[in-house]
Motif scaffolding. Structure first.
Motif, PDB file in Angstrom:
ATOM      1  N   PHE A 247     -18.401 -29.688  25.794  1.00  0.00           N
ATOM      2  CA  PHE A 247     -17.146 -30.162  25.561  1.00  0.00           C
ATOM      3  C   PHE A 247     -16.471 -29.057  24.327  1.00  0.00           C
ATOM      4  O   PHE A 247     -15.357 -28.650  24.867  1.00  0.00           O
ATOM      5  CB  PHE A 247     -17.019 -31.572  24.939  1.00  0.00           C
TER       6      PHE A 247
ATOM      7  N   ASP B 266     -23.961 -32.898  25.460  1.00  0.00           N
ATOM      8  CA  ASP B 266     -22.864 -32.497  26.203  1.00  0.00           C
ATOM      9  C   ASP B 266     -21.629 -32.185  25.319  1.00  0.00           C
ATOM     10  O   ASP B 266     -21.136 -31.288  25.387  1.00  0.00           O
ATOM     11  CB  ASP B 266     -22.764 -33.661  27.031  1.00  0.00           C
ATOM     12  N   LYS B 267     -21.404 -33.003  24.184  1.00  0.00           N
ATOM     13  CA  LYS B 267     -20.250 -32.822  23.289  1.00  0.00           C
ATOM     14  C   LYS B 267     -20.415 -31.571  22.676  1.00  0.00           C
ATOM     15  O   LYS B 267     -19.263 -30.931  22.387  1.00  0.00           O
ATOM     16  CB  LYS B 267     -20.294 -34.081  22.432  1.00  0.00           C
TER      17      LYS B 267
ATOM     18  N   CYS C 247     -16.664 -38.295  15.139  1.00  0.00           N
ATOM     19  CA  CYS C 247     -16.289 -39.402  15.574  1.00  0.00           C
ATOM     20  C   CYS C 247     -16.086 -40.563  14.674  1.00  0.00           C
ATOM     21  O   CYS C 247     -17.040 -40.641  13.749  1.00  0.00           O
ATOM     22  CB  CYS C 247     -17.040 -39.704  16.885  1.00  0.00           C
TER      23      CYS C 247
ATOM     24  N   ARG D 186     -14.012 -40.082  25.653  1.00  0.00           N
ATOM     25  CA  ARG D 186     -14.118 -38.750  26.369  1.00  0.00           C
ATOM     26  C   ARG D 186     -14.573 -38.705  27.861  1.00  0.00           C
ATOM     27  O   ARG D 186     -15.672 -39.623  27.982  1.00  0.00           O
ATOM     28  CB  ARG D 186     -15.170 -37.876  25.409  1.00  0.00           C
TER      29      ARG D 186
ATOM     30  N   ALA E  53     -19.254 -46.437  23.481  1.00  0.00           N
ATOM     31  CA  ALA E  53     -18.413 -46.058  24.667  1.00  0.00           C
ATOM     32  C   ALA E  53     -18.109 -47.482  25.316  1.00  0.00           C
ATOM     33  O   ALA E  53     -17.174 -47.583  26.187  1.00  0.00           O
ATOM     34  CB  ALA E  53     -18.681 -45.141  25.618  1.00  0.00           C
TER      35      ALA E  53
ATOM     36  N   GLU F 241     -28.541 -41.502  28.204  1.00  0.00           N
ATOM     37  CA  GLU F 241     -27.244 -41.079  28.562  1.00  0.00           C
ATOM     38  C   GLU F 241     -26.460 -40.803  27.272  1.00  0.00           C
ATOM     39  O   GLU F 241     -25.715 -40.063  27.079  1.00  0.00           O
ATOM     40  CB  GLU F 241     -26.563 -42.251  29.093  1.00  0.00           C
TER      41      GLU F 241
ATOM     42  N   TYR G 121     -27.493 -31.553  33.699  1.00  0.00           N
ATOM     43  CA  TYR G 121     -26.956 -33.216  33.400  1.00  0.00           C
ATOM     44  C   TYR G 121     -27.801 -33.997  34.051  1.00  0.00           C
ATOM     45  O   TYR G 121     -28.113 -35.245  33.592  1.00  0.00           O
ATOM     46  CB  TYR G 121     -25.301 -33.055  33.741  1.00  0.00           C
TER      47      TYR G 121
ATOM     48  N   CYS H 276     -11.044 -39.769  17.567  1.00  0.00           N
ATOM     49  CA  CYS H 276     -12.056 -40.453  17.325  1.00  0.00           C
ATOM     50  C   CYS H 276     -13.255 -40.426  18.244  1.00  0.00           C
ATOM     51  O   CYS H 276     -14.314 -40.765  17.739  1.00  0.00           O
ATOM     52  CB  CYS H 276     -11.665 -41.998  17.030  1.00  0.00           C
TER      53      CYS H 276
ATOM     54  N   ARG I 139     -28.102 -37.758  25.712  1.00  0.00           N
ATOM     55  CA  ARG I 139     -27.541 -36.576  26.779  1.00  0.00           C
ATOM     56  C   ARG I 139     -25.879 -36.363  26.231  1.00  0.00           C
ATOM     57  O   ARG I 139     -25.463 -35.027  26.046  1.00  0.00           O
ATOM     58  CB  ARG I 139     -27.484 -36.928  28.064  1.00  0.00           C
ATOM     59  N   ASN I 140     -25.410 -37.439  25.961  1.00  0.00           N
ATOM     60  CA  ASN I 140     -23.635 -37.244  25.553  1.00  0.00           C
ATOM     61  C   ASN I 140     -23.685 -36.228  24.150  1.00  0.00           C
ATOM     62  O   ASN I 140     -22.756 -35.598  24.186  1.00  0.00           O
ATOM     63  CB  ASN I 140     -23.234 -38.722  25.313  1.00  0.00           C
TER      64      ASN I 140
ATOM     65  N   GLU J 118     -16.057 -25.524  25.906  1.00  0.00           N
ATOM     66  CA  GLU J 118     -14.880 -25.561  26.800  1.00  0.00           C
ATOM     67  C   GLU J 118     -13.539 -25.808  26.253  1.00  0.00           C
ATOM     68  O   GLU J 118     -12.575 -25.266  26.365  1.00  0.00           O
ATOM     69  CB  GLU J 118     -15.020 -26.920  27.843  1.00  0.00           C
ATOM     70  N   THR J 119     -13.385 -26.477  25.158  1.00  0.00           N
ATOM     71  CA  THR J 119     -12.168 -27.007  24.485  1.00  0.00           C
ATOM     72  C   THR J 119     -11.718 -26.186  23.294  1.00  0.00           C
ATOM     73  O   THR J 119     -10.540 -26.279  23.233  1.00  0.00           O
ATOM     74  CB  THR J 119     -11.906 -28.556  24.492  1.00  0.00           C
TER      75      THR J 119
ATOM     76  N   ARG K 118     -24.486 -29.014  31.115  1.00  0.00           N
ATOM     77  CA  ARG K 118     -23.764 -29.273  32.654  1.00  0.00           C
ATOM     78  C   ARG K 118     -24.706 -29.004  33.531  1.00  0.00           C
ATOM     79  O   ARG K 118     -24.916 -29.954  34.487  1.00  0.00           O
ATOM     80  CB  ARG K 118     -22.357 -28.801  32.710  1.00  0.00           C
TER      81      ARG K 118
END
Lengths: 348, 276
Positions: free
Chosen positions: A304, A299-300, A251, B250, A278, A292, A223, B246, A295-296, A307-308, A220
């Protein structure tokens, strides 16, 4: 409370696999060239079965969240699966997979059925690869959670640790195979574990791979270092191999098809490196640039999930390093992130 | 239909009752579900073409209508192109509803300022009808809608009836580009957003439209004096499974399908690249 411990000889363990095969699908790791690979237990190939070793080519998700699963109707009850030789980095990944598919408001009944139907016999790594960095990711090269039984090679036998009721039942059903461990068995296991842990530590230190404490919050924070992410993605060919080889990547896309029997729906692994991942209607793409999407991925995994879920979604298995045809090394990306060498250009 | 309870990826069947042409590339399908699939304005569903694929849409009808649901759909991709070929009597699938709704109870007694762009008026039509159900509960209902051209305006036959609905309803429409038939305002939707006669302290704003329009409409609303927490945004992403598994939709620590699609701006403003 301390888990129950037993011992079993290699011969008896293979006999046990033979007894279990039939009513169950028994999958074990085989030596295939320089790698280890899961396949169905075949007593004729016992000499190339390697229950110790290091993590296999396939991530364990392949068996519980398969690459393509029919999700029309209700979850089928297949033959129970006994998966032997699962390494700690894959066990850690089950926390992420379970949280995604069993957690939240709605459970995925297909994953739940597969998970319930699987008995995991985990095992210690008996050596490490240069790509291993589990210890930097709060892991270790030996099982400590998410197993039914865990086996550690000691001399000419295995020390067996029970990790669940399911594991205890398995032992209780085949009592004659299992003996009480000697007083030294645990010490011998500890020494072997320390030796392999040391190997992993040496690989981490040799490369300067940062650990979770140093990585926390760095994606982050960095980023907007567009130049850094572009440089990291410069050899990416968008094949998605890193996603597919990764034990925590979860995913998927829903894929519909129909034949004479009617419409069917499948849950198929997807990859966030793919340009369509996406994309939304009208050709609009929130991550149209390759950097991007790379980076995603970071980031995930490193933002992510901490944090989650409170954990990093990287177990340090190193599969993505081996899988990448562009030689993108997750450890080097993480090193770059914490290096402080990359600065936001003044015009940004 | 009990299958749907056990299998979150299963759809229920819905019969196409009517297809209404809105513009050259937007149609409204009126569907009669064969099973209970109640929703609240702002939530979305997956519309399935069995064996072909599905796409997420927010119903555009009144959430109190139990018999049928409207979906206003632009032909913009593989699935929507095929949905546009549907005729009365055809059967499609529905899965949902998913995600957050517009918090109507927080809008009561307030001035509700609704900003729409293009086909983004679809969820807002569901919101308008939901507000009209208890029209006396809201101080004002203001709609500001922007379409690319006069030919791109959706719900043409209904908009006048919204204007006449009650004294507290105010509808303003603009087109990015006019034509000889158009005597109304020309300009982006942000050019018809004003705080004249608006009691901002007692107002809420709701925005839905294409990402670039959402971005500039939000900035304009902030300029007008709205607070971050007063702006409700429909953040539509690539919502696929609808249940946060899935991974496609996000936004920072959230999934649009379960934590959204309706977010207040304060919840997401510090996240990177939300308007992309």
């Amino acid at each position: 409370m301390k888990n129950n411990l037993y011992t079993i000889t290699k011969k008896d363990l293979f006999d046990l696999f033979g007894r279990l095969a039939g009513a169950n699908r028994v999958v074990v790791p085989y030596i295939k060239g320089e790698k280890l690979s899961f396949d169905d237990f075949d007593p004729k190939k016992e000499d190339v079965i390697e229950l110790g070793g290091v993590r296999q080519s396939q991530p364990v998700k392949s068996f519980i969240n398969p690459v393509r699963e029919k999700i029309t109707g209700s979850a089928p009850r297949g033959k129970p699966l006994v998966l032997a030789g699962v390494k700690a980095c894959d066990l850690s990944s089950l926390f992420v997979q379970d949280s995604v598919f069993l957690g939240g408001d709605i459970e995925d009944p297909f994953y739940a059925e597969n998970r319930k139907n699987t008995t995991i016999i985990a095992s210690d790594c008996t050596y490490a690869k240069e790509t291993c960095f589990c210890v930097a990711m709060e892991g270790a090269p030996y099982p400590s959670r998410y197993f039914d039984l865990s086996i550690s090679a000691i001399d000419n036998y295995f020390l067996v640790e029970v990790g669940s009721e399911k594991g205890q039942k398995l032992i209780d059903g085949y009592k004659t195979f299992f003996k009480s461990p000697s007083v030294h068995a645990e010490d011998l296991r500890r020494a072997a574990r320390e030796r392999v842990t040391g190997q992993v530590r040496d690989f981490i230190a040799g490369r300067g791979t940062p650990d979770t404490a140093r990585i926390k919050g760095m994606v982050r924070k960095n980023y907007d270092l567009t130049d850094f992410w572009k440089e990291m993605a410069s050899t990416c060919v968008e094949c998605g191999a890193c996603n597919l080889a990764c034990p925590t990547c979860h995913c998927f896309l829903l894929f519909d098809e129909k034949d004479q029997a009617g419409a069917k729906r499948f849950r198929v692994w997807d990859a966030c490196l793919y340009s369509t991942f996406a994309k939304v209607a009208g050709n609009h793409n929130p991550r149209k640039h390759l950097y991007e999407r790379l980076r995603n991925r970071f980031d995930k995994k490193f933002d992510f999930f901490p944090e989650t879920l409170g954990c990093f979604a990287c177990t340090g298995c190193g599969r993505c390093i081996e899988a990448c045809p562009g030689s993108i090394d997750i450890r080097e990306v993480l090193k770059g992130l914490v290096s402080g060498k990359w600065k936001t250009p003044p015009h940004e | 239909m009990s299958d749907c309870k056990k299998n979150p990826y299963a759809f229920i069947e819905a019969e196409v009752i009517k297809v209404t042409d809105e513009t050259s590339n937007i149609k409204t399908l009126t569907l009669k579900p064969r099973g209970d699939i109640a929703f609240r304005a702002g939530q979305f569903m997956e519309v399935t073409l069995p064996g072909i694929g599905e796409a997420p849409f927010t119903p555009s009808s009144n959430h109190n209508s139990k018999e049928t649901l409207d979906f206003t759909i632009m032909s913009a991709g593989r699935v929507t192109k095929l949905i546009h070929q549907a005729k009365a009597g055809d059967v499609v699938g529905l899965r949902g509803p998913y995600g957050t709704r517009y918090p109507l109870e927080q809008f009561k007694g307030r001035e509700v300022f609704i900003v729409g762009g293009g086909v983004g008026l679809a969820p807002l039509r569901a919101l308008l009808y939901a507000l009209f159900n208890d029209i006396g509960d809201y101080k004002k209902i203001i709609l500001r809608y922007g379409a690319r051209s006069p030919g791109d305006i959706v719900y043409k036959s209904e908009i006048d009836s919204w204007r006449r609905k009650a004294g507290n309803v105010d509808v303003g429409i603009t087109c990015d580009v006019g034509d000889p038939s158009w005597s109304g305002h020309v300009g982006l939707v942000t050019t018809i957003l004003s705080n004249d006669g608006l009691d901002i302290g007692n107002a809420v704003a709701i925005v839905c439209g294409p990402p670039i329009m959402m971005k500039f409409a939000t900035f304009k609303l902030l300029d007008l004096g709205f607070k971050d927490s007063q702006i409700h945004l429909s953040m539509e992403k690539n919502m696929s499974c609808g249940i946060g598994k899935c991974g496609h939709c996000r936004i920072g620590p959230y999934y649009a399908c379960k934590d959204g699609p309706v977010f207040t701006y304060d919840k997401i403003k510090s996240l990177p690249n939300i308007w992309d």
